[in-house]
Design an enzyme around this catalytic site. Structure first.
Site: not given
Length: 255
Positions: A56, A58, A60-61, A114, A133, A171
């Site tokens: 996805h 975001h 941090d991805h 998410h 996530d 995570h």
């Protein structure tokens, strides 16, 4: 096992993953939370990055996409529902698509909730799922963009995978998730035992990931929304599973 999986901690609580096809040497990064950490792991392993599989959009991805593409010339594969938000994407994919990594194949499943376009990558031959996530050990992703109905459907796809499927989530949230799970499923003996094991692992700095489908079915409150004891604990006796899930997710948001 036709693939090797290298897991490493990065950022504050992310896990990075490298998936390496033994036959051809092709290697994919599952998401790009930290380009420098990924490059260090590639160097340690002696691998060459050929692909990025994004789950996805975001940061941090997908935040390391462009730096890694610039260095390696790798192909970036990501969710077609978020193609405009995936830096450097070359190939958008969706439900049921196959993604080849050398001689290995991953099946794409759409798992909105998410984010609206979130996808996961499932390697059926090795029973390994890289889930971003969507699901965590004893937890699930916040509903930033999607609905409870969408997330329940997404989690149900994972729950239907073979029980021994290893779930590689993004995570290390397990200790906090266990505390919440005990608050809504207090009579679950499997959960009590697992929470103790998690405390011991984290005290040593040991990862609690990957998990398995079987373990999550037994202890993850977000997969146990139809359980009578859990429903009673949250005041949702006799509710539809999706409604009990929505209540559980709301309780977690304010826990």
């Amino acid at each position: 096992m036709p693939i090797d999986i290298r897991q490493f901690a990065c950022l504050s609580d992310n896990y990075g993953y490298l998936v390496h096809d033994r036959e051809t040497g092709e290697t994919a990064a599952i998401d790009t939370p930290d380009a420098e950490a990924i490059n260090r792991e590639l160097e340690k392993a002696g691998w060459r990055l050929t692909h990025i599989f994004n789950t996805h959009h975001h940061f941090d991805h997908a935040g390391g996409n462009l730096a890694l593409k610039d260095k390696w010339g790798c192909e970036i594969i990501g969710p077609k529902g978020e193609a405009g938000r995936i830096p450097g994407i070359d190939r958008p994919v969706g439900e049921g698509d196959s993604v080849e990594l050398g001689a290995s194949t991953a099946i794409v499943h759409e798992t909105p909730g998410h984010t609206l376009g979130h996808i996961i990558y499932y390697f059926p031959e090795t029973h390994a799922a890289f889930v971003g996530d969507t699901i965590f050990a004893m937890g699930c992703g916040r509903l930033f963009e999607g609905t409870a109905d969408q997330m329940w459907s997404s989690l149900s796809k994972i729950a239907a995978m073979p029980a021994d499927t290893k779930i590689y989530c993004a995570h290390e949230y397990t200790k906090a998730n266990a505390a919440f799970a005990l608050s809504v499923d207090p009579d679950n003996d499997d959960l009590k035992k697992r929470a103790e094991e998690v405390d011991a692992l984290r005290a040593k700095g040991t990862p609690t990931v990957p998990t398995t489908v079987a373990l999550e079915l037994a202890t993850n409150p977000f997969l146990r929304a139809s359980d009578k004891n859990l429903q009673a604990a949250i005041g949702m006796e006799g509710a539809k599973a999706v409604d009990a899930f929505a209540k559980t997710r709301a309780l977690k948001d304010s826990f």
